[in-house]
Design a protein around this motif. Structure first.
Motif, PDB file in Angstrom:
ATOM      1  N   SER A 166       4.243   5.903  -1.278  1.00  0.00           N
ATOM      2  CA  SER A 166       2.900   6.488  -1.403  1.00  0.00           C
ATOM      3  C   SER A 166       1.938   5.507  -2.068  1.00  0.00           C
ATOM      4  N   LEU A 167       2.428   4.777  -3.058  1.00  0.00           N
ATOM      5  CA  LEU A 167       1.586   3.788  -3.731  1.00  0.00           C
ATOM      6  C   LEU A 167       1.139   2.702  -2.748  1.00  0.00           C
ATOM      7  N   LEU A 168       2.082   2.175  -1.979  1.00  0.00           N
ATOM      8  CA  LEU A 168       1.744   1.143  -0.997  1.00  0.00           C
ATOM      9  C   LEU A 168       0.814   1.692   0.086  1.00  0.00           C
ATOM     10  N   ALA A 169       1.053   2.939   0.512  1.00  0.00           N
ATOM     11  CA  ALA A 169       0.206   3.537   1.554  1.00  0.00           C
ATOM     12  C   ALA A 169      -1.238   3.681   1.068  1.00  0.00           C
ATOM     13  N   ALA A 170      -1.419   4.120  -0.181  1.00  0.00           N
ATOM     14  CA  ALA A 170      -2.767   4.286  -0.722  1.00  0.00           C
ATOM     15  C   ALA A 170      -3.485   2.941  -0.820  1.00  0.00           C
ATOM     16  N   ILE A 171      -2.771   1.933  -1.330  1.00  0.00           N
ATOM     17  CA  ILE A 171      -3.364   0.593  -1.440  1.00  0.00           C
ATOM     18  C   ILE A 171      -3.693   0.042  -0.055  1.00  0.00           C
ATOM     19  N   GLY A 172      -2.765   0.218   0.892  1.00  0.00           N
ATOM     20  CA  GLY A 172      -2.964  -0.308   2.239  1.00  0.00           C
ATOM     21  C   GLY A 172      -4.134   0.335   2.954  1.00  0.00           C
ATOM     22  N   LEU A 173      -4.293   1.656   2.817  1.00  0.00           N
ATOM     23  CA  LEU A 173      -5.420   2.335   3.463  1.00  0.00           C
ATOM     24  C   LEU A 173      -6.748   1.875   2.874  1.00  0.00           C
ATOM     25  N   PHE A 174      -6.784   1.683   1.551  1.00  0.00           N
ATOM     26  CA  PHE A 174      -8.016   1.179   0.957  1.00  0.00           C
ATOM     27  C   PHE A 174      -8.315  -0.245   1.437  1.00  0.00           C
TER      28      PHE A 174
END
Length: 433
Positions: free
Chosen positions: A290-298
């Motif tokens: 989830s952390l990587l997904a949030a960073i990646g989407l931003f």
């Protein structure tokens, strides 16, 4: 089970069925513009986009409903019948789509296309309803790893289907590309018909349908996982469907190629995710994801070039790649008496995420572009580079807002992770005492 069943054959049959579902999904997207131009534009030029989106969405809706129903009655239907039915749907669905314009005229053409999409979604639902509990039943001691390896072939199918649609468009009509789905579908039917399946889960566990339902409703924590599945699928599938529309112009490369690249990452990494989950636990792996997904989407919302787009897609792809199979494994391990129905419920939540979130994503994009332009009339007057600049800014906003979903998941999985670690430590302390 080991003496009477060919586990490898059953597992690779599951892989083939999932590969068929994934390649069908990718090819439907790849031929959508050709289908729209040839058959939908002539009969409804003012509503062609809406009609096409509704037809594509029909597959997601029928997937969710079929998965919910078939999972509940899997013991009565049987895994073998589910996979046979899935294969037949992946034959009849594409067949209806490619022949609709020759079988009918006017809006009846669209009706046949819609039914073909619906049948394809039913095939996808029957596939997931059977292969997930089958894998958990075959490998009860290694469920997370095996489900991740199995679901590595979903991005594998997306890669093959997406590249087929991209590379063959110059040599084959869209009907010929759509018909390619029927090849693995026929193989699925042939292999399923000649394979021995394990007995129903009920005969092995003694858990009937009433007990499966009771397992879900008497443990409210299940609905935390249900809601989390909706958010994880929305973090993965919705951006994947939107990336070509939103990013192609701004970053200077086709978004579909970014999607193929991300699915290649998923294909590789899912083979190793189960081992990583064994080290940090499923909730821990999902928290990191989830952390990587949030960073990646931003990062995707800020990308302005092919290099920054690839970097952002890498971070996002590594984040979302293990979410779906690890969620299924988590539910299978924590609610074993929920059986196929518990897994089907969370799978349905994931399917409904695309059905509900994608239209909302499009609405956010439309709202943002109108605001950036200064109103509907101002946007209607834009042309050329000015219009593209406004749409690029709106795409950035849509990805920023999507990043909120995995941020919510950080709190959910963080809570579960800390709670389960606390229980484990208490149990060890009790044993030591």
């Amino acid at each position: 089970m080991a003496t009477t069943l060919n586990k490898a054959r059953l597992f690779w049959l599951s892989v083939l069925a999932l590969f068929t579902a994934a390649s069908s999904l990718a090819i439907r997207g790849a031929i959508a513009s050709g289908l729209k131009t040839e058959w939908i534009d002539p009969i409804a030029p003012l509503q062609a986009g809406e009609l096409l989106a509704a037809a594509l969405g029909a597959a997601f809706l029928s997937f969710a409903i079929t998965l919910f129903v078939a999972s509940a009655f899997l013991d009565q239907i049987g895994m073998k019948r589910c996979l046979l039915g899935a294969g037949l749907c992946f034959i009849l669905g594409p067949l209806l789509i490619v022949t609709a314009g020759h079988l009918a005229t006017g809006m009846t053409v669209y009706t046949l296309v819609w039914l073909g999409m619906l049948l394809s979604g039913i095939g996808w639902g029957l596939t997931e309803a059977a292969i997930n509990p089958l894998t958990a039943q075959l490998y009860p001691e290694d469920t997370t790893h095996r489900l991740n390896v199995l679901h590595a072939w979903f991005p594998g199918g997306i890669i093959i289907g997406g590249l087929a649609g991209f590379l063959l468009s110059a040599t084959l009509p869209w009907q010929g590309i759509m018909a390619l789905v029927m090849i693995p579908a026929v193989a699925t039917v042939a292999i399923a018909a000649t394979t021995t399946f394990p007995p129903p889960l009920r005969s092995e566990t003694g858990v009937g349908f009433g007990e499966m339902v009771s397992e879900v409703f008497r443990r409210p924590s299940f609905f935390i996982w249900f809601g989390a599945m909706f958010l994880t699928a929305a973090s993965e599938l919705a951006p994947g469907q939107w990336i070509d529309v939103a990013l192609s112009n701004r970053v200077g490369m086709r978004g579909i190629l970014l999607l193929v690249y991300v699915n290649a990452l998923m294909f590789v990494f899912r083979h190793f995710a189960g081992r990583l989950a064994n080290k940090i636990s499923n909730p821990g792996l999902l928290w990191v994801s989830s952390l990587l997904a949030a960073i990646g989407l931003f990062m995707l919302s800020q990308a302005q070039s092919p290099v920054t787009a690839i970097l952002a897609a890498t971070v996002w792809g590594l984040g979302v790649c293990v979410m779906w199979p690890t969620m299924l494994a988590s539910v299978a391990e924590r609610y074993p008496r929920g059986g196929s129905w518990a897994m089907g419920l969370v799978g349905s939540a994931g399917a409904l995420a695309s059905f509900f979130v994608l239209p909302r994503l499009g609405a956010m994009f439309d709202q943002a572009k109108i605001e950036f332009a200064g109103g509907p009339e101002a946007f209607a007057a834009l042309t050329g580079a000015a219009k593209l600049a406004v749409e690029d800014a709106a795409a950035s906003v849509s990805f920023q807002r999507l990043a909120i979903l995995p941020i919510v998941l950080l709190a959910v999985f963080g809570f579960i992770w800390l709670r389960e670690r606390g229980k484990s430590r208490a149990a060890l302390a009790g044993e030591a005492a």
